[in-house]
Design an enzyme around this catalytic site. Structure first.
Site, PDB file in Angstrom:
ATOM      1  N   ASP A 231     -26.979   4.695  18.033  1.00  0.00           N
ATOM      2  CA  ASP A 231     -27.837   3.674  18.616  1.00  0.00           C
ATOM      3  C   ASP A 231     -27.697   2.390  17.795  1.00  0.00           C
ATOM      4  O   ASP A 231     -27.183   2.379  16.677  1.00  0.00           O
ATOM      5  CB  ASP A 231     -29.298   4.167  18.647  1.00  0.00           C
ATOM      6  CG  ASP A 231     -30.117   3.415  19.695  1.00  0.00           C
ATOM      7  OD1 ASP A 231     -31.174   3.917  20.088  1.00  0.00           O
ATOM      8  OD2 ASP A 231     -29.682   2.319  20.126  1.00  0.00           O
TER       9      ASP A 231
HETATM   10  C1  GLC Z   1     -31.625   0.039  21.868  1.00  0.00           C
HETATM   11  C2  GLC Z   1     -32.081   1.384  22.389  1.00  0.00           C
HETATM   12  C3  GLC Z   1     -31.042   2.100  23.187  1.00  0.00           C
HETATM   13  C4  GLC Z   1     -30.151   1.106  23.889  1.00  0.00           C
HETATM   14  C5  GLC Z   1     -29.391   0.345  22.828  1.00  0.00           C
HETATM   15  C6  GLC Z   1     -28.487  -0.742  23.430  1.00  0.00           C
HETATM   16  O1  GLC Z   1     -32.159  -0.205  20.606  1.00  0.00           O
HETATM   17  O2  GLC Z   1     -32.648   2.288  21.463  1.00  0.00           O
HETATM   18  O3  GLC Z   1     -31.720   2.963  24.105  1.00  0.00           O
HETATM   19  O4  GLC Z   1     -29.250   1.788  24.751  1.00  0.00           O
HETATM   20  O5  GLC Z   1     -30.248  -0.242  21.866  1.00  0.00           O
HETATM   21  O6  GLC Z   1     -29.257  -1.724  24.029  1.00  0.00           O
END
Ligand code: GLC
Length: 719
Positions: free
Chosen positions: A272
């Protein structure tokens, strides 16, 4: 032609050939994902320094308005990779397409309230058709984190508190994005997230520590990911949080051992946003290089937006700290995704597709159908619904009556508001001739007009900005001032229909005292206020069932139906049991609950055999009858309990459900097979265990269904 460019070869053969031609830097580049906001993006793509672009200019994409994805921009970046870089490896372009692209489906929590997974498959097929037309081939969706604490803003993004229901929606969503019904160029790699246990954040505070025992992880948080893997999810996203002191971005056990060896996942894992770097503040890595090494050794393949893989892995290989085979395995997984999506053959997107799919009426119709089924009727005191003639004066008020974009919900980046109807517009458009509708924005005007009207419809709830990532609340009460508005109308003595647009379970005890009818409309997406308006006018018979427990007050959470009995089970007349002295033990509305404008009876609960050997299947059947005067849908729900087992088991667990439509007087017999899949549980070591003994069985229309029977399992070897 290099073999990797030869589409007649197998993906494995093409990956092997391409790997053999790549430098260490090019390999590390394939594991590098950057956001569109990176100012040197073009140069770096041409240099082969990244394998994926994330179309998000903020780490909190779910709530920050984002620039629309434009297929021309995507094609330009792709051209730099395919024609500018040495080996011409195409990018995979990613976006958070959580519950729709330009056409927005209800938030996933609302989707789960339909108990109709095929609608989720269809919605994600439509989302894939739309986002792939913009060049997006990797959706960071579905999110399937079990959530038992509605203070956590991301409860909106998942499928609620139950692993069985969430698993059905997770699998359906994956099959939608990657659907065989879509032509290959419209298929999108799904991403099951956030692996694993993210929703257990202590205090419902996002990113917080979790305390998850292995049996709880296996039996509660892991099942939706197992279902997503079995549905063929091409990718998985590891989560921010730590389990037992180890952040998921560095968790060898839950990634390499469980996800890959135990569940057999062969796709790619993306971290993430920033979570590799966060191993340092987590306190498990001393510097960038150590963080990168921990992350790739644990089983992460793509680095979202830290560049620590790109900057450190070549040196870690050269200095012998990282086996080349580990790097090659990660690169192979990502190349496999790209080959499978056909990106090497068709890296560019025909701009004419984008124009065609910008607004497909069929997609909007599907989103409306989805939202209609998501509506949950919590109460209807004095049968105020449907409003009856000559009761003709309807007063519409409340802060959400005129909201449009807010109704799309959190994690909606490309929703086209032009097709979204406010509740006010819907009520005006659908108004029966004999009715008079008055809308006022201010509560003091509404109070003044109340006495001249027969019914008040008040639109309440949460902004989408109070929902989603990094939007956790200490209270589940309605936002400030809303209850006071209802009380002011209530004092005027006219019936109140409250429509609640929200992204979480709320504490509505006071609202339910003041209002006669209460409907949960979630954040419905493009459908906006249409389903709620249809329900008010009696054009729609609500049929949703709660995917999450609604507590009486904020102090009760975490509160969920599939809890352990403890040594002092409730309900009980005994004084000393697990409870609060200042509130009833029960929730305001339980998991699985939802009313209809008709009534249903569940009778003739039978089993085809009262005992069976471990490993055999027993069929449970029940007759459902519409005992009311109008057609309606209900959801027959099967719950089981293993009252004596090696470990304490929940007081009830959902193990089957079936949504059915019945006309007045009509009956239907529903049969649920219960076998090892339903009767067993995971041990702490992840071993599926089915033990002999008695099992209690309930079938009904909520997790408090009273109709019950029991079956007995005898050891398979009984002679
Ligand atoms: C965010 C979220 C994740 C998302 C990613 C890209 O912090 O936790 O669910 O897909 O970043 O935006």
């Amino acid at each position: 032609m290099f073999p990797y460019k030869d589409a007649s070869l197998t993906v494995a053969e093409r990956v092997r050939d391409l790997l053999s031609r790549m430098t260490l830097e090019e390999k590390a580049g394939q594991l590098n994902q950057l956001p569109t906001r990176d100012e040197r993006l073009q140069a770096r793509i041409a240099a082969g320094e990244l394998g994926s672009v994330l179309f998000a200019d903020s780490a909190f994409a779910g709530n920050d308005k984002q620039a629309r994805v434009m297929v021309g921009q995507v094609n330009e970046l792709q051209k730099l990779a395919v024609e500018g870089s040495r080996l011409g490896i195409p990018l995979i372009c990613a976006r958070d397409v959580i519950h729709g692209h330009t056409t927005v489906a209800p938030i996933p929590l609302g989707q789960a309230a339909t108990w109709n997974p095929p609608l989720a498959k269809g919605a994600q097929e439509n989302a894939a058709r739309e986002c792939s037309a913009d060049g997006i081939r990797w959706a960071f969706s579905p999110m399937m984190d079990i959530a038992r604490d509605p203070r956590w803003g991301r409860i909106a993004e998942g499928f609620g508190e139950d692993p069985y229901l969430a698993s059905a929606f997770a699998a359906a969503s994956v099959r939608g994005f990657q659907s065989d019904a879509l032509p290959p160029e419209e298929r999108v790699a799904a991403c099951a997230k956030h692996y694993v246990g993210y929703g257990a954040a202590e205090g419902g505070r996002d990113y917080n520590t979790t305390e998850i025992t292995p049996t709880t992880m296996w039996n509660t948080y892991l099942p939706p990911f197992k279902a997503a893997v079995e549905a063929g999810a091409m990718t998985i996203m590891s989560a921010f949080h730590e389990v037992d002191g180890i952040p998921l971005a560095a968790h060898k056990h839950w990634l390499n051992t469980v996800l890959r060896e135990h569940l057999g996942f062969t796709g790619a894992v993306v971290t993430d946003w920033g979570s590799i770097y966060q191993l340092i503040p987590h306190g498990v890595a001393g510097d960038d290089a150590e963080a990168a090494l921990l992350a790739i050794l644990a089983g992460n393949d793509m680095d979202m937006c830290t560049e620590l893989f790109y900057r450190n892995l070549p040196t870690l290989v050269r200095t012998g700290k990282l086996p080349l085979a580990v790097l090659d395995t990660a690169v192979a997984r990502l190349l496999t995704v790209k080959f499978t999506l056909g990106l090497f053959e068709s890296p560019y997107t025909d701009p004419a597709r984008a124009a065609r799919v910008q607004s497909i009426p069929a997609h909007r119709e599907a989103a409306l159908h989805f939202a209609r089924q998501s509506l949950v009727l919590l109460q209807n005191r004095n049968n105020v619904l449907p409003i009856k003639e000559p009761n003709t004066g309807i007063l519409l008020c409340g802060p959400m009556a005129d909201m449009r974009g807010i109704l799309h919900g959190t994690w909606c980046l490309d929703g086209d508001e032009r097709h979204t109807t406010t509740l006010k517009e819907a009520m005006e458009r659908l108004k029966p001739e004999a009715f008079k509708l008055t809308h006022v924005g201010l509560i003091d005007d509404a109070v003044k007009l109340a006495r001249w009207n027969n019914t008040c419809v008040i639109a309440l709830g949460e902004s989408s900005g109070r929902s989603g990532e990094d939007n956790c609340t200490t209270t589940l009460e309605l936002p400030a001032g809303q209850i006071e508005q209802v009380a002011a109308i209530h004092a005027m003595g006219i019936p109140i229909i409250a429509i609640v647009f929200c992204g979480r379970a709320l504490a509505l005890e006071r609202l339910c005292q003041l209002a006669d009818t209460v409907i949960i409309a979630w954040h419905p997406g493009t459908a906006g206020g249409i389903p709620a308006a249809e329900a008010v006018y009696g054009l729609l018979n609500p049929s949703g069932k709660l995917p999450v427990t609604f507590p009486r007050n904020s102090g009760q959470v975490p509160l969920y139906y599939n809890h352990k009995p403890t040594g002092r089970p409730v309900p009980t007349k005994n004084r000393y049991h697990s409870r609060y002295i200042d509130a009833l033990d029960s929730p305001l509305f339980p998991f699985g609950y939802g009313m209809s404008l008709t009534t249903f009876a569940f009778t003739a609960l039978e089993v085809d055999k009262s005992s069976a050997k471990v490993g055999e299947t027993i069929n449970v059947s029940v007759t459902v009858t519409n005992t009311g005067d109008r057609t309606g849908d209900t959801v027959a729900q099967l719950y089981l309990r293993d009252p004596v087992a090696t470990i304490s088991r929940p007081v009830r667990e959902l193990k089957g459900f079936r949504r059915i439509t019945l006309s007045p007087g009509e009956s239907q017999t529903v049969t649920f097979p219960i076998g090892p899949e339903e009767l067993g549980f995971y041990t702490a070591d992840g071993i599926w265990c089915v033990e002999p003994g008695l099992f209690q069985v309930w079938v009904g229309d909520s997790s408090e269904a009273p109709l019950s029977t029991q079956v007995t399992l005898v050891p398979a070897t009984t002679v």
